[in-house]
Enzyme design. Structure first.
Site, PDB file in Angstrom:
ATOM      1  N   TYR A 146       0.858  -1.186   0.000  1.00  0.00           N
ATOM      2  CA  TYR A 146       0.000   0.000   0.000  1.00  0.00           C
ATOM      3  C   TYR A 146       0.893   1.234   0.000  1.00  0.00           C
ATOM      4  O   TYR A 146       1.875   1.282   0.736  1.00  0.00           O
ATOM      5  CB  TYR A 146      -0.888   0.007   1.254  1.00  0.00           C
ATOM      6  CG  TYR A 146      -1.775   1.226   1.393  1.00  0.00           C
ATOM      7  CD1 TYR A 146      -2.835   1.437   0.513  1.00  0.00           C
ATOM      8  CD2 TYR A 146      -1.557   2.163   2.391  1.00  0.00           C
ATOM      9  CE1 TYR A 146      -3.650   2.558   0.632  1.00  0.00           C
ATOM     10  CE2 TYR A 146      -2.368   3.293   2.530  1.00  0.00           C
ATOM     11  CZ  TYR A 146      -3.414   3.483   1.647  1.00  0.00           C
ATOM     12  OH  TYR A 146      -4.224   4.589   1.769  1.00  0.00           O
ATOM     13  N   ASP A 241       9.318   2.728  -0.563  1.00  0.00           N
ATOM     14  CA  ASP A 241       8.336   3.390   0.279  1.00  0.00           C
ATOM     15  C   ASP A 241       8.594   2.924   1.715  1.00  0.00           C
ATOM     16  O   ASP A 241       8.160   1.847   2.116  1.00  0.00           O
ATOM     17  CB  ASP A 241       6.925   3.046  -0.200  1.00  0.00           C
ATOM     18  CG  ASP A 241       5.858   3.700   0.660  1.00  0.00           C
ATOM     19  OD1 ASP A 241       6.220   4.382   1.642  1.00  0.00           O
ATOM     20  OD2 ASP A 241       4.659   3.519   0.352  1.00  0.00           O
ATOM     21  N   LYS A 269       4.893   8.284   8.866  1.00  0.00           N
ATOM     22  CA  LYS A 269       4.464   7.644  10.122  1.00  0.00           C
ATOM     23  C   LYS A 269       5.327   7.930  11.363  1.00  0.00           C
ATOM     24  O   LYS A 269       5.101   8.910  12.041  1.00  0.00           O
ATOM     25  CB  LYS A 269       4.315   6.140   9.894  1.00  0.00           C
ATOM     26  CG  LYS A 269       3.145   5.804   8.945  1.00  0.00           C
ATOM     27  CD  LYS A 269       2.634   4.410   9.152  1.00  0.00           C
ATOM     28  CE  LYS A 269       1.739   3.921   8.024  1.00  0.00           C
ATOM     29  NZ  LYS A 269       0.346   4.348   8.137  1.00  0.00           N
TER      30      LYS A 269
HETATM   31  C1  PLP Z   1       3.837   1.992   3.162  1.00  0.00           C
HETATM   32  C2  PLP Z   1       2.875   3.134   3.152  1.00  0.00           C
HETATM   33  N1  PLP Z   1       3.025   4.108   2.250  1.00  0.00           N
HETATM   34  C3  PLP Z   1       2.206   5.166   2.211  1.00  0.00           C
HETATM   35  C4  PLP Z   1       1.147   5.273   3.083  1.00  0.00           C
HETATM   36  C5  PLP Z   1       0.241   6.450   3.010  1.00  0.00           C
HETATM   37  O1  PLP Z   1       0.490   7.286   4.105  1.00  0.00           O
HETATM   38  P1  PLP Z   1      -0.626   8.284   4.640  1.00  0.00           P
HETATM   39  O2  PLP Z   1      -1.721   7.454   5.220  1.00  0.00           O
HETATM   40  O3  PLP Z   1       0.112   9.102   5.685  1.00  0.00           O
HETATM   41  O4  PLP Z   1      -1.078   9.111   3.497  1.00  0.00           O
HETATM   42  C6  PLP Z   1       0.955   4.274   4.030  1.00  0.00           C
HETATM   43  C7  PLP Z   1      -0.171   4.360   4.990  1.00  0.00           C
HETATM   44  O5  PLP Z   1      -0.520   3.435   5.665  1.00  0.00           O
HETATM   45  C8  PLP Z   1       1.826   3.172   4.063  1.00  0.00           C
HETATM   46  O6  PLP Z   1       1.660   2.172   4.935  1.00  0.00           O
END
Ligand code: PLP
Length: 436
Positions: A146, A241, A269
């Site tokens: 994700y 990511d 996060k």
């Molecule tokens: C690996 C990863 N990338 C991007 C995101 C998106 O982040 P946000 O919810 O702060 O927009 C998340 C959210 O859970 C994530 O787990």
């Protein structure tokens, strides 16, 4: 719980549902069986609901509070910045400079870095930048990863079996052309990636180096290295990511652990222990394509980017991670929990694979090696969700949603792990009794 307290909580939830669609502010917060849950306060390793019930929190808001909720050092830094320098919207502040310097010093792939507010913004800009830099159309993601809510990547996360191998968008309203321009490969399958790169004009490969959005599927030895080789060979931008793995698995992210350096990295996060700040960084030759350098082609903007207060929170978080044995502590708890849980399932004869890394743990109820999302289709979803619902009766909270991981923070203790192990044994047994 008294009936008055339950009524009060029910009343609050009803008020929420009247004015907030579904009563919550993120789709993932609406969990079956927890429709009335209203959170009143947090502290360290716990949260308290509106009825006064206290839970040891392993959900941890999907990962941010690595130091524990309401960390006094981080919160003091945010408050102090809030009193002295507000958002201006022109120029730069000293705290943004210091934070960027700290990030560049810690994360191997970062030569330059820009600040955003959420992980989705960071991954959005990473892909737009990759398309700008390469002039190519496609992006390649992996089933189970994700990367946020935006159109190019909002697909194929926790897909039902019949949708695996096809496009599985998370939302309506995504243009078919955009869905078409995203290629989805199985994680740990370098041959599939190689085929896709041969057949399509791929601007970026984006991945969670450990797909934590489906618990924990570890990269097989050589997989990340092979992606690095393939991306370099094909002139494709490799994006790690690290929104979950960054800071939580080490100050340099998982790339420092794996020894594989991507072209771009996204962070979020745990970066400010729960305050909303995220970042996108990488090679200077790519990052300098953003319109923060006049005349450059990749538009980049955001009212809240580099907010002094949240930047101060991030700086205080990083300083604490550098100063105190946070990783040693949370890794120790993670190891104790994973070993203890696996022993417990083996002893009582329940087929289970306890997975995780560092402070993260998850119990899959299946009897096979876990290499890609396909393997997780064998998970006993009813048991996975059911024992977590039972755990709540013991004041322990692991999110009762299929495949969701759990986290330790600096505020958790070895006693918490022991209590978790004992309670899990009871919760699993009670749940299994209900379905006999
Ligand atoms: C690996 C990863 N990338 C991007 C995101 C998106 O982040 P946000 O919810 O702060 O927009 C998340 C959210 O859970 C994530 O787990």
């Amino acid at each position: 719980m008294s009936s008055t307290a339950a009524e009060t909580q029910g009343h609050l939830a009803a008020r929420a549902a009247t004015v907030i669609p579904g009563g919550v502010n993120s789709g993932q917060r609406q969990v079956a069986g927890l429709e009335n849950l209203v959170i009143a306060s947090t502290s360290g390793s716990t949260f308290t609901d509106a009825t006064g019930r206290v839970f040891t929190d392993y959900h941890a808001a999907f990962g941010p509070p690595l130091l524990g909720h309401n960390d006094p050092d981080v919160d003091a830094a945010v408050a102090a910045a809030g009193r002295s320098v507000d958002l201006i919207g022109v120029g730069v502040t000293q705290v943004e400079i210091e934070l960027a310097e700290r990030l560049v010093a810690n994360v191997p792939s970062l030569e330059k870095v820009l600040l955003t507010a959420t992980g989705s913004e960071a991954t959005f800009h990473a892909l737009r930048l990759a398309r700008t830099a390469t002039g190519r159309r496609h992006v390649l993601k992996f089933q189970g990863c994700y990367h946020g809510w935006h159109d190019s990547v909002a697909m194929n996360v926790i897909s039902p079996a019949e949708r695996v191998g096809t496009k599985d968008p998370l939302s309506g309203g995504i243009l078919p052309e955009v869905i078409d321009a995203t290629i989805v490969c199985p994680f740990n399958d370098a041959a599939a990636v190689e085929r896709a790169l041969d057949e399509h004009d791929v601007a970026a490969i984006i991945l969670e180096p450990i797909p934590h959005n489906i618990g924990t599927v570890l990269p097989q030895p050589g997989f990340l290295e092979r992606l690095r080789e393939l991306a370099s060979k094909h002139g494709t931008v490799l994006v790690f990511d690290e929104v979950i793995t960054g800071f939580r698995h080490g100050l340099g992210g998982y790339q420092a652990v794996a020894g594989v350096t991507p072209d771009l990295t996204t962070l979020g996060k745990a970066m400010a222990n729960g305050w909303p700040v995220s970042a996108l960084g990488g090679k200077a030759e790519l990052m300098d394509l953003f319109s923060t350098t006049p005349g450059r082609p990749a538009f980049f903007a955001g009212t809240f980017n580099g907010h002094p207060a949240t930047s101060a929170g991030a700086l205080a978080t990083i300083e604490k991670l550098e100063r105190e044995p946070v990783h040693e502590h949370v890794f120790g708890l993670g190891e104790r929990a994973r070993t203890g849980l696996q022993r417990l399932y083996d002893r009582v004869g329940i087929p289970a694979v306890v997975s995780g890394f560092g402070s993260v743990f998850v119990s899959y109820f299946l009897a096979r090696r876990v290499v890609s999302y396909d393997d997780l289709l064998a998970n006993d979803v009813d048991l996975f969700v059911g024992y977590r619902r039972e755990l709540m009766k013991d004041g322990i909270f692991e999110l009762p949603l299929n495949l969701k991981r759990s986290h330790f923070s600096y505020a958790h203790t070895e006693d918490d792990v022991d209590r978790l192990l004992e309670a899990t044994e009871g919760a699993v047994a009670r749940h299994l009794e209900t379905r006999e």
